[in-house]
Design a protein around this motif. Structure first.
Motif, PDB file in Angstrom:
ATOM      1  N   VAL A 151       0.792  -1.105   0.149  1.00 30.41           N
ATOM      2  CA  VAL A 151       0.049   0.062  -0.096  1.00 30.41           C
ATOM      3  C   VAL A 151       0.866   1.379  -0.027  1.00 30.41           C
TER       4      VAL A 151
ATOM      5  N   GLN B 240       2.305   5.088   0.249  1.00 30.36           N
ATOM      6  CA  GLN B 240       1.794   6.295   1.273  1.00 30.36           C
ATOM      7  C   GLN B 240       0.824   7.257   0.460  1.00 30.36           C
TER       8      GLN B 240
ATOM      9  N   GLU C 140      -1.674   6.283  -1.143  1.00 28.61           N
ATOM     10  CA  GLU C 140      -2.946   5.732  -0.989  1.00 28.61           C
ATOM     11  C   GLU C 140      -3.335   5.915   0.456  1.00 28.61           C
ATOM     12  N   VAL C 141      -2.373   5.897   1.340  1.00 31.71           N
ATOM     13  CA  VAL C 141      -2.772   5.854   2.918  1.00 31.71           C
ATOM     14  C   VAL C 141      -3.411   7.241   3.109  1.00 31.71           C
ATOM     15  N   MET C 142      -2.438   8.193   2.562  1.00 29.07           N
ATOM     16  CA  MET C 142      -3.164   9.614   2.397  1.00 29.07           C
ATOM     17  C   MET C 142      -4.433   9.924   1.989  1.00 29.07           C
ATOM     18  N   LYS C 143      -4.595   9.438   0.812  1.00 27.04           N
ATOM     19  CA  LYS C 143      -5.845   9.730   0.089  1.00 27.04           C
ATOM     20  C   LYS C 143      -7.076   8.986   0.647  1.00 27.04           C
ATOM     21  N   TYR C 144      -7.123   7.920   0.994  1.00 25.48           N
ATOM     22  CA  TYR C 144      -8.319   7.195   1.990  1.00 25.48           C
ATOM     23  C   TYR C 144      -8.183   7.337   3.496  1.00 25.48           C
ATOM     24  N   SER C 145      -7.275   8.396   3.843  1.00 27.48           N
ATOM     25  CA  SER C 145      -7.350   8.445   5.439  1.00 27.48           C
ATOM     26  C   SER C 145      -8.621   8.889   6.047  1.00 27.48           C
TER      27      SER C 145
ATOM     28  N   ILE D 211     -15.358   6.742   0.881  1.00 26.93           N
ATOM     29  CA  ILE D 211     -14.512   6.889   1.896  1.00 26.93           C
ATOM     30  C   ILE D 211     -14.899   8.115   2.768  1.00 26.93           C
TER      31      ILE D 211
ATOM     32  N   THR E 242      -6.178   2.009   6.352  1.00 30.48           N
ATOM     33  CA  THR E 242      -6.534   3.441   6.413  1.00 30.48           C
ATOM     34  C   THR E 242      -7.745   3.335   7.312  1.00 30.48           C
TER      35      THR E 242
ATOM     36  N   ILE F  49      -1.534  14.301   4.601  1.00 28.17           N
ATOM     37  CA  ILE F  49      -2.924  14.330   4.539  1.00 28.17           C
ATOM     38  C   ILE F  49      -3.710  15.627   4.686  1.00 28.17           C
TER      39      ILE F  49
END
Lengths: 310, 310
Positions: free
Chosen positions: A213, A215, A217-222, B126, B192, B291
């Motif tokens: 995954v 970073q 993606e982690v930010m977008k779907y946080s 999301i 996430t 983010i």
């Protein structure tokens, strides 16, 4: 403007909490002169620009000389050195406090460094944001928040009077005051503050280290939950490193319980024990209701962070 | 008002997400008639009161009859039954989607239940809050949030057109749309969203079970960090139980990594490896900045929850 409780206040360290103490005390009118000591030249220049203090110095002894109230607002592991530097210049009868997140460790450090002519009353305002430095402070930070004082086990009138005066000071800044044994404080805060920070730092680290995954993606779907954790994982690294060094025993004890509970939960997921999951997920709702009822949290959905969208 | 993309939309399940879809679609003017099916009599009565729909029914088949777009917005484990009830009445050529947090499981359930005359395009917005039920919905919920669609591996024009129409629908509701393989979706969301919820439920449970620290203390001093976790731990218990049953493998995989990392952190605290703590605590700050830069979070301190105090 309220009554002047302390003709002269020295604040040692002018980050988020130090600057908020100054701004709140000024607004309350409960101190006279305000002297700031900060070891960072950049901070000192900024404090002068912001006009927070009557005097700004890099010399702690100079700052505390003649002060009736001395507030140490430096990271926990720096308290001992700061107190040593202050010791020779302390005014007899001065009230000395701090704002550190660990109380047993700080009490030891202050008592070892300072003369017994001053009244040491360690303290901890349960308030803050994820921002740091003198620009992060604001006068309303302590409004309706709790300040825990952990007095020494002394019963003499002069000391009790010092505790009472310091309580009055914090109440003038808008806070509620509670007295507590420092050992109990360190356990309570391990639960309500230190473990949450540790878990938040850890989950953000785990997410950053995933290979499958990205970073991005982690930010977008946080917004699915993760972003809530990043707030406290953005807190000041020095302050938090010090907390985990200074409150090691209590943190490891609480972390052990958390890990046990998490393993039980993991097992429930593996074996599909969905009734037990449902039972926990129902029980935890009540705690939030209690926190909102206690005036310690916003009742708005998403902390009110979407307010602009409505 | 934009272009009407679907003359008739059926929404099955009218909780936070279902009701927000209705309100947002209405505001965008991108659907004609709106039919709601909900199995809860109390929900149905409330939906009638709120005036959300042109028709409200407890009969899923009745709701989907003649609908061009069918949105399943029920908990993940209830999707299969709802789709079975809808199947006989489905209009050939209808686009069928859902809003579930797990996509592989739901895709299987929808494909098993529905005729191959409809176009199944699973989806997941999301977005959400900790509140549940028809009263929790609001039209702006999807503004600037991401919706992930996980189309089937089909390349025929009619199916691709259905994916494109559904994408346009979500964009009309203010969302950004991304296409993704459902397996990857389930892993990304385990990081996430599902792990953050599990951790939050767990820490709130751990805190509630302490003997030495009272629940009243946990609530009073929650502003030290704990309260941040209670928001997501107040989310809908049924929805979240279903997520952990339906996305078991990915959740256990990510949970294993989290636990390993936490054990390493615990060891660093025990051995006083403060440089390593400092390094992690510094690295995690960057993720939050990303983010905020990605427009998925408020830049204000404390999520802006103290805005009223300034």
């Amino acid at each position: 403007m309220g009554e002047v409780l302390f003709p002269r206040m020295a604040v040692i360290g002018c980050g988020l909490i130090g600057s908020s103490v100054i701004l709140a005390a000024r607004e309350a009118g409960c101190v006279g002169e305000i002297i700031v000591a900060d070891l960072s030249e950049a901070h000192r220049a900024r404090i002068v620009e912001l006009g927070y203090a009557d005097k700004v110095t890099g010399d702690i002894a100079e700052a505390v000389a003649g002060a009736d109230l001395v507030v140490f607002a430096v990271p926990v592991l720096a308290m001992g050195e700061a107190a040593k530097a202050a010791a020779p210049a302390m005014k007899p009868g001065a009230i000395v406090t701090d704002v550190g997140s660990v109380k047993g460790f700080v009490a030891q450090a202050l008592m070892a460094a300072l003369p017994d002519t001053v009244f040491i009353v360690p303290g901890h305002p349960i308030a803050g944001t994820e921002h740091s430095g003198p620009d992060a402070g604001f006068a309303e930070l302590f409004q309706s928040r709790w300040v825990i004082l952990t007095p020494q086990p002394r019963q003499d009138d002069a000391y009790l009077e010092a505790v009472s005066q310091l309580s009055e000071f914090w109440r003038a800044l808008g806070a509620n005051v509670e007295l507590m044994d420092d050992r109990h404080h360190d356990l309570v805060l391990a639960v309500t503050s230190h473990l949450p920070h540790l878990i938040a730092y850890n989950i953000v680290g785990t997410a950053a280290d995933m290979e499958e995954v990205t970073q991005a993606e982690v930010m977008k779907y946080s917004a699915g939950g993760f972003r809530d954790f990043t707030r406290i994982a953005a807190s000041d690294p020095t302050m938090w490193r010090d907390v985990f060094v200074a409150n090691k025993e209590a943190v490891l004890e609480i972390l052990g319980r958390f890990t046990e509970d998490l393993q039980a939960l993991s097992r429930q997921i593996r074996w599909g024990e969905s009734d037990k999951l449902f039972e926990l997920f129902t029980r935890t709702r009540e705690i939030r209701r209690g926190i909102i009822a206690a005036g310690q949290e916003s009742a708005e959905p998403n902390f009110g962070r979407d307010r602009g969208k409505h």
